[in-house]
Write a protein that holds these residues in place. Structure first.
Motif, PDB file in Angstrom:
ATOM      1  N   ARG A  35       0.836  -1.191   0.000  1.00 49.01           N
ATOM      2  CA  ARG A  35       0.000   0.000   0.000  1.00 49.01           C
ATOM      3  C   ARG A  35       0.878   1.250   0.000  1.00 49.01           C
ATOM      4  NH1 ARG A  35      -4.749  -1.675   4.373  1.00 49.01           N
ATOM      5  NH2 ARG A  35      -5.468  -3.537   3.255  1.00 49.01           N
ATOM      6  N   VAL A  37       0.204   4.492  -0.117  1.00 50.00           N
ATOM      7  CA  VAL A  37      -0.165   5.604   0.766  1.00 50.00           C
ATOM      8  C   VAL A  37       0.335   5.350   2.174  1.00 50.00           C
ATOM      9  CG1 VAL A  37      -2.101   6.840   1.811  1.00 50.00           C
ATOM     10  CG2 VAL A  37      -2.153   6.279  -0.615  1.00 50.00           C
ATOM     11  N   GLU A  41       2.761   7.574   4.604  1.00 46.50           N
ATOM     12  CA  GLU A  41       2.320   8.062   5.900  1.00 46.50           C
ATOM     13  C   GLU A  41       3.159   7.515   7.042  1.00 46.50           C
ATOM     14  OE1 GLU A  41      -1.823   7.072   6.002  1.00 46.50           O
ATOM     15  OE2 GLU A  41      -2.421   8.893   4.905  1.00 46.50           O
ATOM     16  N   THR A  99       0.366  12.979  -2.469  1.00 50.12           N
ATOM     17  CA  THR A  99      -0.853  13.343  -3.203  1.00 50.12           C
ATOM     18  C   THR A  99      -0.974  12.542  -4.490  1.00 50.12           C
ATOM     19  OG1 THR A  99       0.333  15.175  -4.281  1.00 50.12           O
ATOM     20  CG2 THR A  99      -0.876  15.676  -2.258  1.00 50.12           C
ATOM     21  N   SER A 101       0.230   9.474  -4.978  1.00 48.13           N
ATOM     22  CA  SER A 101      -0.129   8.113  -4.604  1.00 48.13           C
ATOM     23  C   SER A 101      -1.623   7.995  -4.326  1.00 48.13           C
ATOM     24  CB  SER A 101       0.676   7.685  -3.368  1.00 48.13           C
ATOM     25  OG  SER A 101       0.424   6.349  -3.030  1.00 48.13           O
ATOM     26  N   LYS A 102      -2.182   9.006  -3.664  1.00 48.42           N
ATOM     27  CA  LYS A 102      -3.625   8.988  -3.373  1.00 48.42           C
ATOM     28  C   LYS A 102      -4.451   9.131  -4.643  1.00 48.42           C
ATOM     29  CE  LYS A 102      -3.457  10.773   1.373  1.00 48.42           C
ATOM     30  NZ  LYS A 102      -3.827  11.895   2.284  1.00 48.42           N
ATOM     31  N   SER A 103      -4.045  10.032  -5.522  1.00 49.90           N
ATOM     32  CA  SER A 103      -4.839  10.271  -6.732  1.00 49.90           C
ATOM     33  C   SER A 103      -4.807   9.079  -7.677  1.00 49.90           C
ATOM     34  CB  SER A 103      -4.336  11.527  -7.455  1.00 49.90           C
ATOM     35  OG  SER A 103      -3.032  11.317  -7.986  1.00 49.90           O
ATOM     36  N   GLN A 105      -4.842   6.079  -6.917  1.00 50.26           N
ATOM     37  CA  GLN A 105      -5.716   5.021  -6.410  1.00 50.26           C
ATOM     38  C   GLN A 105      -7.195   5.346  -6.595  1.00 50.26           C
ATOM     39  OE1 GLN A 105      -4.751   3.643  -2.479  1.00 50.26           O
ATOM     40  NE2 GLN A 105      -2.554   3.750  -2.831  1.00 50.26           N
ATOM     41  N   SER A 106      -7.477   6.551  -7.088  1.00 48.91           N
ATOM     42  CA  SER A 106      -8.874   6.925  -7.295  1.00 48.91           C
ATOM     43  C   SER A 106      -9.455   6.177  -8.486  1.00 48.91           C
ATOM     44  CB  SER A 106      -8.984   8.437  -7.534  1.00 48.91           C
ATOM     45  OG  SER A 106     -10.293   8.786  -7.922  1.00 48.91           O
TER      46      SER A 106
END
Length: 211
Positions: A35, A37, A41, A99, A101-103, A105-106
């Motif tokens: 993962r 994200v 973190e 940011t 990495s999060k986008s 996964q969208s």
């Protein structure tokens, strides 16, 4: 280390409540291999809670002999100049790529949007690389804050005439040494990884747009 004992978890939580009561996270995030994200973190949280980690390790040294020995070894390893600078450099880059990495996964993002975001992150990292003297100055100040929490002075490792197991780059000051041996090579590596991973997709998108 902390998550393997309920007593250590309680000690760490107590240290967070005493030293960083405004932090929403009161536990470290485990490094996850799959993962992205959570990998970001985990490092960012580690830097934010670094003084709490040191305090908890110090308390763990007073527990049973086995735990005390492990805590002492862990404490020494995370208070070296090389570790402090390395983790702050890593955190400074991951704070930018988080940011992305999060986008990625969208489920709603398409390839063109993703590549646009990737190019934006590459531009930010390239700007830091091109102006490394200034950008590393901010990283160095953060590293000094962590060093103060650990009561250590950031210093250049001992140099030798012949060195084969670590960088032996000449430098006039610790900041210059760590910029040359850790910061710049890490940014170069990250930028090269971006190029290797996404250049093919950029070509495919360009071909589709032209059609």
């Amino acid at each position: 280390f902390f998550s393997r004992s309920a007593k250590r978890v309680a000690l760490f939580k107590q240290c967070v409540e005493e030293l960083a009561p405004d932090r929403t996270r009161q536990r470290l995030v485990q490094m996850c291999e799959t993962r992205g994200v959570e990998r970001h973190e985990s490092v960012i949280t580690f830097v934010q809670l670094y003084p709490c980690i040191l305090a908890a390790i110090e308390k763990c040294q007073l527990l049973d002999p086995s735990t005390g020995t492990k805590a002492t070894m862990l404490g020494h390893s995370i208070q070296t100049s090389e570790f402090i600078v390395s983790v702050v450099v890593l955190e400074s880059v991951l704070a930018i790529t988080l940011t992305l990495s999060k986008s990625l996964q969208s489920p709603r993002i398409d390839l063109i949007q993703a590549l646009g975001h990737i190019r934006g992150i590459q531009d930010q990292l390239r700007s830091k690389r091109d102006d490394a003297d200034v950008s590393f100055g901010h990283v160095w100040e953060q590293a000094k804050i962590l060093a103060d929490a650990a009561a250590v002075v950031l210093a250049t490792p001992r140099q030798a005439a012949r060195q084969s197991h670590r960088a032996n780059i000449p430098a006039n000051a610790p900041e210059e040494y760590f910029r040359r041996t850790i910061y710049v090579p890490f940014l170069d590596s990250i930028l090269q990884e971006f190029a290797n991973r996404f250049e093919g997709q950029s070509g495919a998108v360009s071909h589709l747009v032209s059609v």
